[in-house]
Design a protein around this motif. Sequence first.
Motif, short mmCIF file in Angstrom:
data_model
loop_
_atom_site.label_atom_id
_atom_site.label_comp_id
_atom_site.label_asym_id
_atom_site.label_seq_id
_atom_site.Cartn_x
_atom_site.Cartn_y
_atom_site.Cartn_z
N HIS A 276 0.84 -1.19 0.00
CA HIS A 276 0.00 0.00 0.00
C HIS A 276 0.88 1.24 0.00
O HIS A 276 2.06 1.18 0.38
CB HIS A 276 -0.93 0.02 1.21
N ARG A 277 0.33 2.36 -0.42
CA ARG A 277 1.10 3.60 -0.54
C ARG A 277 1.08 4.40 0.77
O ARG A 277 2.07 5.03 1.12
CB ARG A 277 0.55 4.46 -1.67
N ALA A 278 -0.07 4.41 1.46
CA ALA A 278 -0.17 5.22 2.68
C ALA A 278 -1.26 4.68 3.60
O ALA A 278 -2.25 4.08 3.14
CB ALA A 278 -0.47 6.67 2.31
N LEU A 279 -1.06 4.90 4.89
CA LEU A 279 -2.05 4.55 5.91
C LEU A 279 -2.16 5.72 6.87
O LEU A 279 -1.16 6.17 7.43
CB LEU A 279 -1.63 3.29 6.67
N GLU A 280 -3.37 6.22 7.03
CA GLU A 280 -3.62 7.34 7.94
C GLU A 280 -4.75 6.97 8.90
O GLU A 280 -5.73 6.33 8.49
CB GLU A 280 -4.01 8.61 7.17
N PHE A 281 -4.62 7.40 10.15
CA PHE A 281 -5.67 7.20 11.15
C PHE A 281 -6.30 8.54 11.50
O PHE A 281 -5.65 9.59 11.40
CB PHE A 281 -5.10 6.54 12.41
N TYR A 282 -7.56 8.51 11.90
CA TYR A 282 -8.19 9.72 12.39
C TYR A 282 -8.86 9.44 13.73
O TYR A 282 -9.16 8.31 14.06
CB TYR A 282 -9.20 10.28 11.37
N LYS A 283 -9.09 10.51 14.49
CA LYS A 283 -9.63 10.39 15.84
C LYS A 283 -11.06 10.92 15.90
O LYS A 283 -11.49 11.72 15.06
CB LYS A 283 -8.74 11.14 16.84
N ASP A 284 -11.79 10.49 16.94
CA ASP A 284 -13.14 11.01 17.15
C ASP A 284 -13.08 12.24 18.05
O ASP A 284 -12.00 12.73 18.39
CB ASP A 284 -14.06 9.92 17.72
N LEU A 285 -14.23 12.75 18.43
CA LEU A 285 -14.29 13.99 19.21
C LEU A 285 -13.73 13.81 20.62
O LEU A 285 -13.39 14.78 21.28
CB LEU A 285 -15.73 14.50 19.28
N ALA A 286 -13.63 12.56 21.07
CA ALA A 286 -13.05 12.28 22.38
C ALA A 286 -11.53 12.08 22.31
O ALA A 286 -10.89 11.80 23.33
CB ALA A 286 -13.70 11.04 22.99
N GLY A 287 -10.97 12.22 21.10
CA GLY A 287 -9.54 12.06 20.95
C GLY A 287 -9.09 10.62 20.83
O GLY A 287 -7.90 10.32 20.93
N LEU A 288 -10.03 9.70 20.61
CA LEU A 288 -9.71 8.28 20.48
C LEU A 288 -9.59 7.90 19.00
O LEU A 288 -10.30 8.45 18.15
CB LEU A 288 -10.79 7.42 21.14
N ASP A 289 -8.71 6.95 18.70
CA ASP A 289 -8.63 6.44 17.33
C ASP A 289 -9.98 5.89 16.92
O ASP A 289 -10.58 5.08 17.65
CB ASP A 289 -7.55 5.33 17.24
N ARG A 290 -10.47 6.30 15.75
CA ARG A 290 -11.83 5.89 15.36
C ARG A 290 -11.91 5.38 13.93
O ARG A 290 -12.90 4.75 13.54
CB ARG A 290 -12.80 7.06 15.55
N GLY A 291 -10.88 5.61 13.12
CA GLY A 291 -10.95 5.14 11.75
C GLY A 291 -9.62 5.27 11.03
O GLY A 291 -8.66 5.80 11.57
N PHE A 292 -9.58 4.75 9.79
CA PHE A 292 -8.33 4.80 9.04
C PHE A 292 -8.64 4.92 7.54
O PHE A 292 -9.72 4.56 7.07
CB PHE A 292 -7.48 3.56 9.30
N MET A 293 -7.65 5.42 6.81
CA MET A 293 -7.73 5.52 5.36
C MET A 293 -6.48 4.89 4.77
O MET A 293 -5.36 5.19 5.20
CB MET A 293 -7.85 6.98 4.92
N VAL A 294 -6.66 4.00 3.82
CA VAL A 294 -5.55 3.33 3.14
C VAL A 294 -5.55 3.73 1.67
O VAL A 294 -6.60 3.74 1.02
CB VAL A 294 -5.65 1.80 3.24
N SER A 295 -4.38 4.09 1.17
CA SER A 295 -4.19 4.33 -0.27
C SER A 295 -3.38 3.16 -0.82
O SER A 295 -2.31 2.84 -0.31
CB SER A 295 -3.42 5.62 -0.51
N PHE A 296 -3.90 2.51 -1.88
CA PHE A 296 -3.21 1.37 -2.48
C PHE A 296 -2.49 1.78 -3.76
O PHE A 296 -2.85 2.76 -4.40
CB PHE A 296 -4.20 0.24 -2.77
#
Length: 296
Positions: A276-296
């Motif tokens: 894959h080319r890139a992996l990014e995580f994002y957080k929710d309003l509580a500052g907890l990891d809540r999701g990710f985006m992968v570029s292939f």
Amino acid sequence: MLHKDSKTNYTKANSIEALLDVGAQILQQNAISRARLEAEILLGFVLGLQRVELHIFSNNPVESFFVESYFRLLKRRANQEPIEYLIEKVSFYGEELYISYGALIPRPETEILVNKALELIDQKDCKNIVEIGVGSGAISVLLAHLNKSLTKKDSALTLHASDISPEALFIAYVNKVNFKVDNLSLHHSSYLDFNIKMGLKFDLLISNPPYIKNGTLLPKSLAYEPQNALFGGERGDEMLHHIINLAYQNQIPYLLCEMGYDQRESIQTHLKEIPHRALEFYKDLAGLDRGFMVSF
């Protein structure tokens, strides 16, 4: 459950204001935090009135049929049944969606997923979108609706969404019709199985799959929601891993997923074995990891 003194209040209450007072008392006694607000929502639903109208007509008497209906709903809400199911609507991303049993109630943190998807669609010019596990349709329906609103023209997006639950697909269909979304196709299918014969190419795969570990103790209110939309396997991350594999195998350039707050390391480890080319995580309003985006 209703407290024993509620029956006495019930027989005395016949005006809107009195019914609201009793309803708020019942809900507060049963640990409902927004007791007065929810009493207003429930009575307004029964009477077909907006909350402001309840205050305008606060002294008006209420017919016994509506009083009985109101107290039946209060009893169910006091037993922690989600109010969204009782009134068959939920607020999501500033819009009102139809919701019923058979689909998970959309959560505020999933609005972040919609934001991330809109950004990807705009920045990477994604036109062909697929969602695994459409549920109520909150993500796909709102993406089509919002994209059309933001561009001020007919949406160029083509969306497909799958779900194994006929009940969820019906709810998604109702929302599709309500929002006049004609560029979304719904499929009764597991994962991307519907596309084996169709052979469609997608730019973006989106999913908010079940990701809770089997056997996890959950709040009582979640017992009313479809369990197969909550629990993701013995570890909880099995479906997330499979969706990553599918995105790679089907040569989908971008994958956007919601996940559990403690699954960052699991996702990172799994992707070590997948180019894959890139992996990014994002957080929710509580500052907890809540999701990710992968570029292939």
